[in-house]
Design a protein around this motif. Structure first.
Motif: not given
Length: 525
Positions: A262-266, A227-229, A118-122
Motif C-alpha cells: 500500500p501507498a502508506n507503508y513507510l 504503517i502511516l495513519t 505510491k501503491g505497488q501491485v506485482f
C-alpha cells in the motif's frame, strides 16, 4: 440563427483568457514536473525522550531512503547542543545515531521528514525462474526463522502438496499464515512459536511466512517500517518479501496484502531487526508523530517555478488548510459535472433528477464504491416506496408521510453503519454523512416523481438518472483530474463558454431523432 456580436466577444475573450493562463502554467510545470506520482503524503516525526547515563548515551534507529515505492525529502534533526547526530550505513540500510555525552540529564531529540508513497501491485507468473547465485543468505535459517525445524518442514510440505505451480504454492503458504488469528503480542515471536501458538502479530506472521518460503526454496526476507495513519503511535510493522524473477515482491500476511504494498507503508529497513536501539538501562520513551499532507501528483513543491503556479491556482487554499482537497474537488466538479448532465439532457435527451443531483450522487459513490453505492441507492429507493405503502391506508398527507419514510430510512442507514463498524464490514461502514444525505435527497425526489408522474415514468427518469450518474462517475474516476482542476481552475471559464454554446442549441435531441426516424425517412423518401 444570428449570433449577437456581444455573445461572440464574450466567448472569444473567455477562451483566450483560459488558454493563455493554461499555457503559461503548463510551461512552468513542464520544467519541474513531479514524475513520481505519489498516492499518499505524510509528515513523520520521530520523537525520543531519555535520561542520560553516566557514560555516553546513544540512540540508534533506521532512517528511510528513496526507492520506487517512496520518496523522502525535508529530513531534519532537532536536538540540544549536548547531543550529536550522524548517519551510517548498516548493510543496505541507513541508521541515524544520536550520542549524548552529558550525564544524568533529561534530553529529547526529534527527526522529521516528508514521505511520498505510491501503491505497488506485482503480478506473479505461474512459475518462477531459478534464483541467481549469491542469494543463498535468503534461504538460510536464523535464530528466529527456523527454516528447517521439524514443524516448519512438515507444514511447508503439506501446504505444497497437490500444487504444481510456484504461484499456487506461495498462495497456499500466504493463505495459511494470513488465517492464523492476529494478536497484539509485543514480545518477539519466532516462526515456530507463531505456528505452535496459532496466533501472532506482524513480526511472528512474517517470520513464519519467510521460514515456510525458504524451506521450499524460495528466497525470502523480512522488511520493516511503519504503517502511516494520521496519529501519534508507537508501533512499527513488519512484512515479508520474496525474490521473484529478479524483483523483491512484498507480502503482508497480517493485513492480507498479497504481492501488494500500500501507498502508506513507510519502508525503513531490510532484515529481521528492531527499529530502535539505545543504551541499556536508561529511561527511554518514544513516539511517531504522523500528519497526513495534502499533495498533488503533478507538483514538485520544492521547485521555485511551481510556487508561481501555486500562486495562480487554488492549491494555496489546500496548503493553508482553508479547505480540504476532497471538498475543493467536489466544488470544482459541480460545474464540470453539471455541463456533462446538461449535454446529456439537451443533446441526448435523457431526463434526470435535476442537473446537479446526478453529479452529487456520482461523487458520493466515490466513497462507497460504484457497485455497492449503486446497490445501496436502489435499495433506498425501493425502501422508501415500500415503507410508504402502510401509511397510504392511514390517509396521511404526502409531506408528513415522506418525512416518516425518510426518517425510517436514515435510521436503517445509521444502524447499517453501526454494524459495519462493529463487525468490520467495509461497505456498511462506508455510509458516511455526505453519501447518506445525497442518497436521502435522491429517494425523496423519486418518491415525489411517483406522486406527480406515476410509477412508470418515475422509474424511467430514475434509470436515465443512473445513466448520467455512471457517466459522471467515470469522469470523476479519471486519475489526476483533481490535480488538473485545482491547478488550472481557469478550465471553468471553458465550462462557461461551452454552456453558452449549448444554450444556443435548438436542434433535435438524439432520442427525438430515434422517435421520429420513420417520419424523417418518409419525408426525404
Amino acid at each position: 440563427m444570428n449570433v449577437p456580436k456581444q455573445f461572440k466577444f464574450i466567448l472569444v475573450g473567455l477562451c483566450l483568457l483560459a488558454v493563455a493562463s493554461i499555457v503559461y502554467k503548463t510551461n512552468l510545470l513542464s520544467k519541474n514536473k513531479d514524475s513520481f506520482g505519489a498516492d499518499e503524503s505524510y509528515l513523520i516525526t520521530y520523537r525520543y525522550f531519555f535520561k542520560t547515563d553516566t557514560a555516553k548515551t546513544f540512540i540508534k534507529t533506521y532512517l528511510p531512503k528513496n526507492n520506487p515505492h517512496q520518496q523522502i525529502s525535508g529530513q531534519k534533526s532537532v536536538m540540544p547542543n549536548t547531543v550529536h547526530f550522524s548517519t551510517s550505513a548498516d548493510g543496505p540500510n541507513i541508521k541515524g545515531n544520536w550520542i549524548c555525552e552529558a550525564q544524568n540529564t533529561y534530553e529529547s531529540v526529534s527527526y522529521s521528514f516528508l514521505f511520498k508513497g505510491k501503491g505497488q501491485v506485482f503480478g506473479l507468473p505461474e512459475n518462477f525462474k531459478p534464483h541467481p547465485e549469491g542469494i543463498e543468505t535468503y534461504l538460510s535459517a536464523t535464530e528466529n526463522i527456523q527454516v528447517f525445524a521439524s514443524p516448519i518442514d512438515t507444514l511447508a510440505k503439506s501446504l505444497r502438496e497437490g500444487i504444481d505451480s510456484d504461484k499456487g504454492t506461495i498462495q497456499s503458504l500466504f493463505n495459511y499464515v494470513h488465517a492464523i488469528p492476529s494478536a497484539p503480542i509485543i514480545t518477539l515471536t519466532d516462526a515456530v512459536s507463531a505456528l505452535e501458538r496459532n496466533e501472532a502479530s506482524c513480526n511472528g506472521k512474517s517470520r513464519l511466512f519467510v521460514a515456510l518460503a525458504r524451506n521450499l526454496g524460495y528466497p525470502a526476507r523480512i522488511k520493516g517500517g511503519i504503517i502511516l495513519t494520521e496519529s501519534n503511535k508507537r508501533t512499527s510493522h513488519a512484512w515479508a518479501e520474496l525474490f521473484v524473477n529478479g524483483v523483491w515482491v512484498p507480502f503482508d500476511a497480517l493485513n492480507g496484502h498479497f504481492a501488494y504494498l500500500p501507498a502508506n507503508y513507510l519502508e525503513l529497513h531490510e532484515g529481521d531487526a528492531f527499529l530502535i536501539a539505545h543504551s541499556p538501562g536508561i529511561q527511554f520513551d518514544y513516539s511517531y508523530e504522523i500528519r497526513k499532507q495534502e499533495s498533488l501528483p503533478l507538483l514538485n513543491e520544492e521547485a521555485k517555478e511551481v510556487e508561481k503556479v501555486t500562486a495562480f491556482s487554488l492549491w494555496g487554499l489546500v496548503r493553508n488548510k482553508s479547505i480540504s482537497k476532497k471538498n475543493l474537488f467536489l466544488l470544482l466538479m459541480l460545474p464540470l459535472g453539471g455541463l456533462v448532465v446538461a449535454l446529456l439532457r439537451n443533446i441526448v435527451g435523457i431526463r434526470t433528477f435535476g442537473v446537479f443531483l446526478p453529479v452529487l450522487i456520482a461523487f458520493s459513490l466515490l466513497e462507497t464504491g460504484f457497485t455497492v453505492g449503486l446497490a445501496l441507492f436502489l435499495f433506498l429507493i425501493l425502501f422508501v416506496g415500500l415503507i410508504s405503502r402502510p401509511f397510504d391506508s392511514m390517509g396521511l398527507l404526502h409531506t408528513p408521510k415522506l418525512v416518516i419514510s425518510l426518517t425510517l430510512m436514515v435510521l436503517v442507514m445509521t444502524l447499517g453503519n453501526y454494524f459495519g463498524v462493529s463487525f468490520g464490514i467495509t461497505w456498511l461502514s462506508s455510509l458516511t454523512l455526505f453519501p447518506t444525505i445525497i442518497l436521502t435527497i435522491s429517494a425523496e425526489r423519486f418518491s415525489k416523481l411517483i406522486v406527480e408522474d406515476g410509477f412508470q415514468k418515475a422509474t424511467g427518469t430514475l434509470l436515465q438518472t443512473l445513466l448520467a450518474v455512471g457517466v459522471c462517475f467515470l469522469l470523476f474516476s479519471i486519475k489526476g483530474l483533481d490535480a488538473i482542476l485545482i491547478l488550472f481552475p481557469e478550465l471553468l471559464l471553458l465550462v462557461i463558454t461551452a454552456s453558452m454554446v449549448l444554450g444556443r442549441y435548438i436542434g433535435l435531441r438524439w432520442t427525438e431523432l430515434l422517435r421520429f426516424q420513420p417520419l424523417l425517412n418518409s419525408k426525404f423518401a
